[in-house]
Write an enzyme that holds these catalytic residues in place. Structure first.
Site, PDB file in Angstrom:
ATOM      1  N   GLY A 109      -7.989  -6.503   4.278  1.00 20.83           N
ATOM      2  CA  GLY A 109      -8.876  -6.473   5.429  1.00 20.83           C
ATOM      3  C   GLY A 109      -8.398  -7.275   6.626  1.00 20.83           C
ATOM      4  N   CYS A 140       6.543 -39.683  -8.110  1.00 19.10           N
ATOM      5  CA  CYS A 140       5.166 -40.124  -8.238  1.00 19.10           C
ATOM      6  C   CYS A 140       4.404 -40.096  -6.920  1.00 19.10           C
ATOM      7  CB  CYS A 140       5.089 -41.506  -8.870  1.00 19.10           C
ATOM      8  SG  CYS A 140       5.917 -42.768  -7.892  1.00 19.10           S
ATOM      9  N   LYS A 154       0.835  -1.205   0.000  1.00 16.62           N
ATOM     10  CA  LYS A 154       0.000   0.000   0.000  1.00 16.62           C
ATOM     11  C   LYS A 154       0.864   1.247   0.000  1.00 16.62           C
ATOM     12  CE  LYS A 154      -3.688  -0.327   2.550  1.00 16.62           C
ATOM     13  NZ  LYS A 154      -4.216  -0.587   3.904  1.00 16.62           N
ATOM     14  N   ARG A 213      -2.897   3.521   8.455  1.00 16.21           N
ATOM     15  CA  ARG A 213      -3.272   2.340   7.676  1.00 16.21           C
ATOM     16  C   ARG A 213      -2.184   1.278   7.703  1.00 16.21           C
ATOM     17  NH1 ARG A 213      -4.741   4.771   1.847  1.00 16.21           N
ATOM     18  NH2 ARG A 213      -5.955   2.841   1.716  1.00 16.21           N
ATOM     19  N   TYR A 263      10.438 -36.005 -15.097  1.00 14.58           N
ATOM     20  CA  TYR A 263       8.986 -35.815 -15.060  1.00 14.58           C
ATOM     21  C   TYR A 263       8.444 -35.827 -13.637  1.00 14.58           C
ATOM     22  CZ  TYR A 263       8.572 -40.885 -14.285  1.00 14.58           C
ATOM     23  OH  TYR A 263       8.659 -42.141 -13.758  1.00 14.58           O
ATOM     24  N   HIS A 293     -16.069  -7.870   1.662  1.00 13.11           N
ATOM     25  CA  HIS A 293     -15.150  -8.845   2.259  1.00 13.11           C
ATOM     26  C   HIS A 293     -15.454 -10.259   1.786  1.00 13.11           C
ATOM     27  CE1 HIS A 293     -13.921 -11.621   5.510  1.00 13.11           C
ATOM     28  NE2 HIS A 293     -12.810 -10.911   5.437  1.00 13.11           N
ATOM     29  N   ARG A 317      -3.685  -1.526  -6.257  1.00 14.09           N
ATOM     30  CA  ARG A 317      -2.923  -2.768  -6.094  1.00 14.09           C
ATOM     31  C   ARG A 317      -3.363  -3.732  -7.185  1.00 14.09           C
ATOM     32  NH1 ARG A 317      -6.190  -4.369  -0.653  1.00 14.09           N
ATOM     33  NH2 ARG A 317      -8.200  -4.553  -1.628  1.00 14.09           N
ATOM     34  N   MET A 361      -5.650  -6.731   8.526  1.00 12.16           N
ATOM     35  CA  MET A 361      -5.069  -5.951   9.616  1.00 12.16           C
ATOM     36  C   MET A 361      -5.901  -4.691   9.820  1.00 12.16           C
ATOM     37  SD  MET A 361      -1.075  -6.508   8.828  1.00 12.16           S
ATOM     38  CE  MET A 361      -1.294  -6.002   7.151  1.00 12.16           C
ATOM     39  N   SER A 378      12.063 -43.632  -9.824  1.00  9.72           N
ATOM     40  CA  SER A 378      10.924 -42.754  -9.542  1.00  9.72           C
ATOM     41  C   SER A 378      10.817 -42.570  -8.027  1.00  9.72           C
ATOM     42  CB  SER A 378       9.645 -43.374 -10.115  1.00  9.72           C
ATOM     43  OG  SER A 378       8.543 -42.561  -9.780  1.00  9.72           O
TER      44      SER A 378
HETATM   45  P1  ADP Z   1      -7.529  -2.177   3.903  1.00 11.70           P
HETATM   46  O1  ADP Z   1      -6.114  -2.519   3.711  1.00 11.70           O
HETATM   47  O2  ADP Z   1      -8.222  -3.043   4.845  1.00 11.70           O
HETATM   48  O3  ADP Z   1      -8.233  -1.952   2.589  1.00 11.70           O
HETATM   49  P2  ADP Z   1      -7.215   0.644   4.097  1.00 11.70           P
HETATM   50  O4  ADP Z   1      -5.985   1.148   4.748  1.00 11.70           O
HETATM   51  O5  ADP Z   1      -7.213   0.642   2.615  1.00 11.70           O
HETATM   52  O6  ADP Z   1      -7.536  -0.774   4.664  1.00 11.70           O
HETATM   53  O7  ADP Z   1      -8.411   1.516   4.660  1.00 11.70           O
HETATM   54  C1  ADP Z   1      -9.753   1.149   4.548  1.00 11.70           C
HETATM   55  C2  ADP Z   1     -10.546   2.269   3.929  1.00 11.70           C
HETATM   56  O8  ADP Z   1     -10.397   3.472   4.620  1.00 11.70           O
HETATM   57  C3  ADP Z   1     -10.104   2.562   2.529  1.00 11.70           C
HETATM   58  O9  ADP Z   1     -10.821   1.792   1.645  1.00 11.70           O
HETATM   59  C4  ADP Z   1     -10.421   4.016   2.348  1.00 11.70           C
HETATM   60  O10 ADP Z   1     -11.669   4.143   1.738  1.00 11.70           O
HETATM   61  C5  ADP Z   1     -10.477   4.544   3.740  1.00 11.70           C
HETATM   62  N1  ADP Z   1      -9.339   5.450   3.908  1.00 11.70           N
HETATM   63  C6  ADP Z   1      -8.071   5.127   4.193  1.00 11.70           C
HETATM   64  N2  ADP Z   1      -7.287   6.212   4.206  1.00 11.70           N
HETATM   65  C7  ADP Z   1      -8.079   7.257   3.931  1.00 11.70           C
HETATM   66  C8  ADP Z   1      -7.860   8.650   3.787  1.00 11.70           C
HETATM   67  N3  ADP Z   1      -6.655   9.188   3.920  1.00 11.70           N
HETATM   68  N4  ADP Z   1      -8.909   9.420   3.483  1.00 11.70           N
HETATM   69  C9  ADP Z   1     -10.131   8.873   3.334  1.00 11.70           C
HETATM   70  N5  ADP Z   1     -10.408   7.581   3.448  1.00 11.70           N
HETATM   71  C10 ADP Z   1      -9.394   6.769   3.753  1.00 11.70           C
HETATM   72 MG    MG Z   2      -7.767  -0.815   1.181  1.00 11.39          MG
END
Ligand code: ADP
Ligand code: MG
Ligand code: MG
Length: 868
Positions: free
Chosen positions: A101, A822, A22, A92, A842, A446, A330, A103, A755
């Site tokens: 999702g 095998c 990220k 984040r 193989y 999710h 990503r 962490m 084998s």
């Molecule tokens: P995950 O890795 O679980 O997707 P994120 O770090 O992407 O978590 O955060 C989850 C959500 O929070 C993102 O989808 C985004 O919409 C919102 N978010 C994160 N950072 C910001 C920000 N700087 N401004 C507005 N929304 C944010």
């Molecule tokens: Mg995200």
């Protein structure tokens, strides 16, 4: 001291290891000039430092990030902790590999009563300010203070019910303020924004070890040592009003792979609302209608990012007061069909090479082509329709919680996990479910993302089904009620939910898939054979691209009703003459079977293993069966019992089996050889090419091989003599005892192929009984005493070392030995890579794994020589 903090302007996409995926991509997008709210990244090294020092933040860290923070304030023109002109942050998580999702993330950090009031005043939008504030308290309490989020959700539900409201958008500033007052009775959080920030950073580090993250890493083989980075980023607000909102988009359809932009959007909502699936979003076309310029910018951005990254992207974006912001990009998770289509299309578009395309497809992706789908002709009783979130067909019993799913699945029953929405807490249930059905959430919720990743069939946003988890009941619009234990079928490709068990069609191929496989064949060096005994399996294997049979277990042919009787009679024989009589009858069966195999495999090698299991396995175990057998063979029950008992062993896997049978009962081997060669002669007469390779199991020394080869050659001569037909055949050995691998140089002169039987070899190297290891391997995995089950993924260190020595030592003595594997490992991609590096000729695996093995073999080769 290494730099711990990087501004978004200081990194790029290649810094994943250090900045997390990220963070690296936020840096890259910043450099590309995209509208990314500014911020900084704290490195994964810092996370490791934190864990190594017993969960202590490095002393200088705060000073370091305060420097970066000052620069972010300047750039954003607002100040963190300043009620007059507040700057808020998102904190984040982001690991080097995507763990969607798994962490934690905290949004709107930097608020307290005073600053919230200031934000309301400055923006003139109190509703937004207090909505943001209550979101912050809820998240901070959950992630940092460990107060479960549901507690807060529950307060909102209660309040809405009492005030006749259902949607968040109906809530006013006053409503949110009332909610906040209640929240503050549930949790006490620090007022000082800098304290909030420090605690949040620490909490994100800690979230690396939440149970769900640990499970996810285990499932995906992600090392624990990697750690997460922390992105601290200026907030932008999709919940600012009706000209604001948040969305998620894919540059191509993640379900079908179709080259069309695909997205979902919620007006006046924060991004978390879309991702969490608590409201079902609109198609992104809705944005195009209401804010065409914003849509245009989004569209241009996605096209540019896909070209730049040369892969399908998954984007998170927010619109605040008509301004567009990018929050994440990503490589998008995708279904198997989509992965293959996208890879093949991108080669066509000149974006990537064939070799790169091969690396874009994972073994799980390939499996999708092998999954069953619901027969459209057979569809009846459609009780509801939702979004086709993850394809395939699945039937199972309805369960309403992840724990229940685990329980019922453990009993060997198929389950459909039915939830209002899923959260990462449900992962252990999703993992064992045949299918997943949710009432809420979109294609990017999710449930949808996780199911696609796991290749599990899923339907989301099935609003016509009202699910009441507490009561364990679901009602459809048409008045149908589903209870716990009811059987339903999901069609994850259309979104239809059906009552009962609807017939399914076996998985089918696609042109793109065939194209990719043809590239795999072009680029790989390892050959792929199949383990098969029946003509049907052999035919399927050949269809799926097998280049021969690497293991035909002859004993399987003797387990069928009529044959097992003869087999038992043969085993119970008390004189050689008696045994001979039954062997002759068995020979007829065996020859028929082999003939069919040779015909199907026409021209390709068929490796036939001589009888391997302990004879006791063929005998009856119950009193009643023994009595029946006694009658059938005309012997007193007592004799049958005596012989059966005399053949039972304390340690059968190390007992009287494998080539030891050939040594003691050469006449059995003779029968098998005559059957094999007789079938080969007959196949030749009928115009087929038979290529038998006779394989001796469980060898420990070369004298065994010599003695058995004599029996084989003598039998073969006898069959061929006078037919005027010559059949080229090979004799080789299984390499499955440690002694055989350690003495490979001595075996080499006596064999044409070796084998590796890695099931037995693993068993004997570890001293782990294959049949009993299930009792303790889970504990070994749990306690991290081993990284993976050695019966699933080849233990490269020791078992692999034995293989390596065997290859090297035997090759030194004799050049043209063919090497294969095998065991079950022959179909495991990681093990296949290892076999490639070892220079085997193989791998042999079950027919359904053949396409996976072809791709894995090609990937091994591409990784070795590079992708262009
Ligand atoms: P995950 O890795 O679980 O997707 P994120 O770090 O992407 O978590 O955060 C989850 C959500 O929070 C993102 O989808 C985004 O919409 C919102 N978010 C994160 N950072 C910001 C920000 N700087 N401004 C507005 N929304 C944010
Ligand atoms: Mg995200
Ligand atoms: Mg074996």
């Amino acid at each position: 001291m290494a730099k711990r903090v990087y501004l978004f302007s200081e990194g790029n996409k290649d810094d994943r290891e250090l900045l997390g995926g990220k963070g690296a991509n936020l840096c890259e997008m910043t450099t590309l000039g995209l509208p990314v709210p500014f911020g900084f990244v704290i490195t994964t090294d810092t996370c490791r430092e934190y864990f190594h020092s017993g969960n202590k933040l490095p002393g200088l860290l705060e000073q370091e990030y305060r420097v970066a923070l000052d620069l972010v304030e300047k750039k954003m023109g607002a100040r963190f902790g300043d009620p007059e002109n507040p700057l808020l942050f998102s904190v984040r998580s982001g690991a080097p590999v995507s763990m969607p999702g798994m962490m934690d993330t905290i949004l709107n950090l930097g608020l307290n009563d005073e600053i919230a009031a200031g934000l309301a005043a400055k923006t003139g939008n109190p509703r937004f300010a207090y909505d943001s504030y209550r979101r912050f308290i809820g998240m901070f309490a959950d992630v940092v203070m460990g107060v479960p989020g549901e507690k807060f959700e529950h307060e909102i539900e209660k309040y809405k019910a009492a005030h006749g409201k259902t949607l968040d958008v109906e809530m006013s500033a006053e409503d949110w303020q009332a909610i906040i007052a209640t929240y503050k009775t549930l949790v006490q959080f620090p007022e000082d924004p800098f304290v909030q920030l420090k605690l949040a950073v620490e909490a994100v580090f800690k979230s690396w070890h939440t149970p769900r993250a640990n499970i996810y890493r285990e499932m995906n083989n992600i090392p624990d040592t990697m750690g997460t980075a922390v992105c601290v980023q200026a907030m932008v607000f999709g919940n600012f009003g009706d000209d604001s909102g948040s969305g998620v988009a894919f540059t191509r359809n993640p379900s079908t792979g179709e080259h069309s932009f695909f997205g979902e959007f919620l007006f006046n909502a924060a991004g978390e609302d879309v991702v969490a699936g608590i409201r079902t979003p609109l198609p992104v076309a809705a944005l195009q209608e209401r804010q065409p310029e914003v849509y245009d910018e989004l569209f241009k951005t996605q096209a540019m990012l896909e070209k730049h990254y040369r892969d399908m992207q998954d984007l998170e974006f927010t619109v605040q007061e008509g301004r567009f912001y990018m929050l994440q990009t990503r490589s998008g998770k995708r279904t198997g069909r989509a992965a293959v289509k996208i890879a093949v299309d991108m080669v066509g578009e000149g974006l990537i090479s064939e070799r790169e395309a091969l690396l874009r497809v994972s073994p799980e992706h390939v499996e999708a082509f092998l999954h069953p789908t619901v027969d459209p002709e057979a569809k009846t009783d459609i009780i509801a329709t939702g979004l086709p979130a993850s394809p395939g067909g699945a039937t199972g019993e309805v369960v309403f919680s992840a724990d229940e799913a685990e329980e019922v699945a453990a009993k060997g029953r198929s389950v459909i996990l039915v939830r209002r929405e899923t959260t990462p807490e449900d992962i252990h249930g999703m993992k064992v479910a045949a299918g997943i059905l949710t009432e809420l959430g979109g294609m990017t919720s999710h449930a949808a993302v996780v199911a696609r990743g796991m290749g599990v069939c899923a339907i989301t946003g099935c609003g016509s089904l009202h699910i009441n988890v507490a009561e364990g009941i679901a009602h459809s619009h048409d008045g149908i009620t589903l209870k716990r234990g009811d059987v339903i079928t999901l069609d994850g490709s259309t979104g239809e939910v059906m009552l009962g068990d609807i017939p399914k069609i076996a998985a089918s191929s696609s042109d793109d898939f065939q194209t990719l496989l043809s590239w795999a064949d072009k680029h790989r060096k390892l050959k792929v054979r199949a383990n098969a005994e029946t003509p049907e399996d052999a035919a399927r294997a050949r269809e799926l691209g097998a280049e021969g049979i690497g293991l035909c277990r002859t004993e399987h042919m003797f387990f069928e009703a009529e044959r097992i009787e003869k087999m038992r009679a043969m085993i119970l024989s008390e004189t050689s003459a008696e045994r001979q009589k039954y062997l002759e009858e068995l020979l007829v069966f065996q020859r028929e079977d082999m003939l069919e195999l040779f015909k199907v495999m026409d021209g390709l090698p068929v490796t036939i293993r001589l009888l391997d299991p302990p004879l006791h396995e063929f005998l009856p175990h119950t009193e009643e069966d023994m009595r029946e057998l006694a009658e059938a063979v005309g012997k007193p029950l007592e004799t049958v019992r005596e012989i059966t008992e005399s053949l039972s062993e304390v340690n059968p896997m190390l007992g009287f089996r494998g080539c030891r049978l050939s040594i003691v009962y050469p006449e059995i081997t003779e029968m098998q050889v005559k059957a094999i060669m007789g079938a080969a002669v007959e196949a030749t007469r009928q115009g087929y090419k038979a290529r038998p390779e006779i394989m001796i199991p469980l060898v420990v020394n070369v004298r065994e091989i010599r003695m058995i080869t004599e029996i084989i050659d003598r039998g073969a001569q006898e069959v061929l003599r006078g037919t005027g037909i010559s059949v080229p055949y090979k004799v080789g050995t299984m390499m499955e005892t440690p002694r055989a691998t350690l003495g490979a140089d001595r075996l080499a002169p006596a064999v044409e192929f070796m084998s590796f039987g890695t099931n037995d070899l693993t068993q004997m190297t570890y001293g782990f009984s294959r049949d009993d290891a299930g009792k303790f391997i889970p504990d070994y995995l749990d306690k991290k005493l081993i990284d993976s089950d050695p019966f699933v993924s080849l233990d490269q260190r020791a078992v692999g070392r034995l293989m390596e020595m065997a290859v090297e030592d035997s090759r030194r003595v004799k050049k043209n030995i063919k090497y294969g594997i095998c065991g079950e490992h022959g179909g495991d991609p990681r093990s296949i890579r290892f076999c490639h590096r070892l220079g085997l000729d193989y791998v042999s695996c079950s027919p359904f794994r053949v396409p996976i093995a072809r791709i894995a073999a090609a990937q091994a080769r591409v990784e070795e020589v590079g992708d262009d």
